[in-house]
Design a protein around this motif. Structure first.
Motif: not given
Length: 197
Positions: A111-113, A118-122
């Motif tokens: 759910p982002s561009l 993004c990545g760990v924790g997102f």
């Protein structure tokens, strides 16, 4: 006919978008063969059952080690002879052996561009909280192939969504789902099923 497996952890709104798109004919030549969740209480499993689709729960908590869970997950996936695995809000790290075995056959909706937030924790609301904290004016969603990294595989589709004044993380999350996720995930599956990717 593309044999699809959907992995979920929660409510299954992206799963519902996929099922609706298959029913409407906007996903052509694809069929959901199984829905697998790590969470026995996931509403996504109910959505699958209502559609007559096998719904299975496989939780890391039910195994003595992560290795045993990973082996069981790969064996379960193998048993359905899937052509495509769709991660639709699946909050469990995919085993390296599964990524290797199903190279370019696993996709994820984020759910982002990507590469933003993004990545760990997102994941989930955390993505939208971070976007609002940063003050971005545009966010959105990304469908990408899964590789060994976290949200790092090749991008298939992205769709932008405007952030509006007064947005809360929950309001923004809903808009991103409605305007981006529920559109580009079915489109990516249709493109894969029909040899366009």
């Amino acid at each position: 006919m593309l044999r699809v497996g959907v992995l979920v952890s929660g409510g299954g709104t992206n799963l519902q978008a996929i099922l609706d798109a298959i029913d409407a004919g906007t996903i052509r030549n694809a069929k959901v063969e199984v829905v697998i969740s790590n969470n026995a209480g996931a509403f996504a499993l109910e959505r699958a059952k209502k559609h007559g689709i096998p719904a299975e729960c496989l939780s890391p908590k039910d195994f003595a080690s992560r290795e045993e869970f990973n082996e069981a997950l790969v064996a379960k996936i193998d048993s359905y002879e899937l052509d495509l695995i769709v991660l639709a809000g699946y909050l469990v790290k995919i085993p390296a052996a599964m990524i290797e075995k199903y190279r370019d056959k696993i996709i994820n909706i984020h759910p982002s561009l990507i590469p933003s937030f993004c990545g760990v924790g997102f994941y989930g609301l955390k993505v939208h909280e971070a976007a609002l904290r940063r003050g971005v004016k545009i966010t959105g969603a990304t469908v990408h192939f899964v590789d060994e990294g976290m949200d790092s595989g090749p991008i298939i589709l992205q769709k932008a969504v405007e952030v509006e004044k007064g947005d809360t993380p929950e309001v923004l999350q809903r808009r991103v789902m409605e305007q981006a996720e529920w559109k580009i995930l079915p489109k990516a599956i249709d493109m894969i099923a029909n040899g366009e990717i």
